[in-house]
Design a protein around this motif. Sequence first.
Motif, PDB file in Angstrom:
ATOM      1  N   SER A  43      12.802  15.777   4.500  1.00  0.00           N
ATOM      2  CA  SER A  43      12.627  14.432   5.040  1.00  0.00           C
ATOM      3  C   SER A  43      13.981  13.759   5.240  1.00  0.00           C
ATOM      4  CB  SER A  43      11.790  13.565   4.092  1.00  0.00           C
ATOM      5  OG  SER A  43      10.519  14.097   3.911  1.00  0.00           O
ATOM      6  N   ARG A  44      14.830  13.882   4.233  1.00  0.00           N
ATOM      7  CA  ARG A  44      16.160  13.265   4.306  1.00  0.00           C
ATOM      8  C   ARG A  44      16.943  13.831   5.482  1.00  0.00           C
ATOM      9  NH1 ARG A  44      18.493   9.752   1.208  1.00  0.00           N
ATOM     10  NH2 ARG A  44      17.047   9.972  -0.530  1.00  0.00           N
ATOM     11  N   ASP A  45      16.847  15.138   5.714  1.00  0.00           N
ATOM     12  CA  ASP A  45      17.535  15.764   6.844  1.00  0.00           C
ATOM     13  C   ASP A  45      17.056  15.166   8.163  1.00  0.00           C
ATOM     14  OD1 ASP A  45      18.963  17.392   5.118  1.00  0.00           O
ATOM     15  OD2 ASP A  45      17.763  19.197   5.532  1.00  0.00           O
ATOM     16  N   ALA A  46      15.750  14.979   8.309  1.00  0.00           N
ATOM     17  CA  ALA A  46      15.194  14.408   9.535  1.00  0.00           C
ATOM     18  C   ALA A  46      15.652  12.968   9.720  1.00  0.00           C
ATOM     19  CB  ALA A  46      13.668  14.474   9.511  1.00  0.00           C
ATOM     20  N   ILE A  47      15.664  12.204   8.643  1.00  0.00           N
ATOM     21  CA  ILE A  47      16.095  10.803   8.699  1.00  0.00           C
ATOM     22  C   ILE A  47      17.569  10.734   9.094  1.00  0.00           C
ATOM     23  CG2 ILE A  47      16.487   8.722   7.322  1.00  0.00           C
ATOM     24  CD1 ILE A  47      13.979   9.691   5.625  1.00  0.00           C
ATOM     25  N   GLU A  48      18.385  11.576   8.491  1.00  0.00           N
ATOM     26  CA  GLU A  48      19.823  11.608   8.799  1.00  0.00           C
ATOM     27  C   GLU A  48      20.067  12.067  10.243  1.00  0.00           C
ATOM     28  OE1 GLU A  48      22.429  10.612   6.932  1.00  0.00           O
ATOM     29  OE2 GLU A  48      21.122  10.043   5.264  1.00  0.00           O
ATOM     30  N   ALA A  49      19.315  13.061  10.694  1.00  0.00           N
ATOM     31  CA  ALA A  49      19.509  13.610  12.040  1.00  0.00           C
ATOM     32  C   ALA A  49      19.236  12.575  13.125  1.00  0.00           C
ATOM     33  CB  ALA A  49      18.623  14.835  12.248  1.00  0.00           C
ATOM     34  N   LEU A  68       7.602  10.268   0.405  1.00  0.00           N
ATOM     35  CA  LEU A  68       7.961  11.453   1.188  1.00  0.00           C
ATOM     36  C   LEU A  68       8.426  12.611   0.307  1.00  0.00           C
ATOM     37  CD1 LEU A  68       9.961   9.723   4.088  1.00  0.00           C
ATOM     38  CD2 LEU A  68       7.521  10.278   3.997  1.00  0.00           C
ATOM     39  N   SER A  69       8.217  12.513  -0.984  1.00  0.00           N
ATOM     40  CA  SER A  69       8.744  13.523  -1.910  1.00  0.00           C
ATOM     41  C   SER A  69       8.118  14.903  -1.718  1.00  0.00           C
ATOM     42  CB  SER A  69       8.575  13.061  -3.359  1.00  0.00           C
ATOM     43  OG  SER A  69       7.204  12.915  -3.693  1.00  0.00           O
ATOM     44  N   GLN A  70       6.912  14.972  -1.158  1.00  0.00           N
ATOM     45  CA  GLN A  70       6.238  16.258  -0.970  1.00  0.00           C
ATOM     46  C   GLN A  70       6.098  16.648   0.503  1.00  0.00           C
ATOM     47  OE1 GLN A  70       2.923  17.087  -3.797  1.00  0.00           O
ATOM     48  NE2 GLN A  70       3.096  14.880  -4.204  1.00  0.00           N
ATOM     49  N   VAL A 125       0.881  -1.167   0.000  1.00  0.00           N
ATOM     50  CA  VAL A 125       0.000   0.000   0.000  1.00  0.00           C
ATOM     51  C   VAL A 125       0.918   1.215   0.000  1.00  0.00           C
ATOM     52  CG1 VAL A 125      -1.666   1.337   1.341  1.00  0.00           C
ATOM     53  CG2 VAL A 125      -1.937  -1.123   1.118  1.00  0.00           C
ATOM     54  N   LEU A 126       0.607   2.176  -0.856  1.00  0.00           N
ATOM     55  CA  LEU A 126       1.389   3.396  -0.977  1.00  0.00           C
ATOM     56  C   LEU A 126       0.614   4.543  -0.346  1.00  0.00           C
ATOM     57  CD1 LEU A 126       3.670   5.182  -2.300  1.00  0.00           C
ATOM     58  CD2 LEU A 126       2.175   5.321  -4.292  1.00  0.00           C
ATOM     59  N   TYR A 127       1.279   5.272   0.541  1.00  0.00           N
ATOM     60  CA  TYR A 127       0.722   6.501   1.099  1.00  0.00           C
ATOM     61  C   TYR A 127       1.551   7.668   0.573  1.00  0.00           C
ATOM     62  CZ  TYR A 127      -1.920   3.702   4.443  1.00  0.00           C
ATOM     63  OH  TYR A 127      -2.778   2.798   5.023  1.00  0.00           O
ATOM     64  N   GLU A 128       0.911   8.524  -0.223  1.00  0.00           N
ATOM     65  CA  GLU A 128       1.555   9.749  -0.687  1.00  0.00           C
ATOM     66  C   GLU A 128       1.275  10.818   0.357  1.00  0.00           C
ATOM     67  OE1 GLU A 128      -0.281  10.386  -4.490  1.00  0.00           O
ATOM     68  OE2 GLU A 128       1.122   9.029  -5.498  1.00  0.00           O
ATOM     69  N   LEU A 129       2.326  11.325   0.966  1.00  0.00           N
ATOM     70  CA  LEU A 129       2.193  12.327   2.016  1.00  0.00           C
ATOM     71  C   LEU A 129       2.575  13.691   1.465  1.00  0.00           C
ATOM     72  CD1 LEU A 129       3.912  10.369   4.928  1.00  0.00           C
ATOM     73  CD2 LEU A 129       1.502  10.371   4.276  1.00  0.00           C
ATOM     74  N   LYS A 130       1.784  14.690   1.804  1.00  0.00           N
ATOM     75  CA  LYS A 130       2.074  16.059   1.381  1.00  0.00           C
ATOM     76  C   LYS A 130       1.859  16.979   2.568  1.00  0.00           C
ATOM     77  CE  LYS A 130       0.917  19.569  -2.006  1.00  0.00           C
ATOM     78  NZ  LYS A 130       0.093  19.944  -3.143  1.00  0.00           N
ATOM     79  N   GLY A 131       2.907  17.718   2.927  1.00  0.00           N
ATOM     80  CA  GLY A 131       2.800  18.652   4.038  1.00  0.00           C
ATOM     81  C   GLY A 131       3.741  18.275   5.170  1.00  0.00           C
ATOM     82  N   ALA A 132       3.332  18.603   6.385  1.00  0.00           N
ATOM     83  CA  ALA A 132       4.170  18.420   7.567  1.00  0.00           C
ATOM     84  C   ALA A 132       3.762  17.161   8.339  1.00  0.00           C
ATOM     85  CB  ALA A 132       4.055  19.639   8.467  1.00  0.00           C
ATOM     86  N   VAL A 133       4.753  16.323   8.640  1.00  0.00           N
ATOM     87  CA  VAL A 133       4.543  15.124   9.459  1.00  0.00           C
ATOM     88  C   VAL A 133       5.083  15.470  10.848  1.00  0.00           C
ATOM     89  CG1 VAL A 133       4.966  12.648   9.672  1.00  0.00           C
ATOM     90  CG2 VAL A 133       4.855  13.691   7.396  1.00  0.00           C
TER      91      VAL A 133
END
Length: 108
Positions: A85-91, A48-50, A15-23
């Motif tokens: 998103s990448r910054d948060a994942i790396e942090a 997480l592209s958006q 299942v794909l969830y396209e997320l847009k905005g702030a998580v």
Amino acid sequence: MEQLTITEKSGANYVLYELKGAVIAYTIGEFQQKLYDEIERGNVVLDLSQVSEIDYSGMGTIMAAFNDGEDKGHTLYLLSPSPESRDAIEATGFSKVLHIISSVTEVM
């Protein structure tokens, strides 16, 4: 405050969830429930592209779902993370364990 929009799509084995905005803490309620329910049943891809922002509660939700999926034999994939998103994942240091993909064709 920025909202979170969730679009759900089904693939062959995920299942794909396209997320847009702030998580973030203020927006993750519906997302958290959908994610936890779905990872119990099968593989999940989070697009997480958006995504404009992910805070620690958002990353905690993703990691909890990742761990739940591993326990059930399911996989959580992160598709094309935005720079934020990448910054948060790396942090958080989670980039070493999370499955980051650039196309849904990489889902096993």
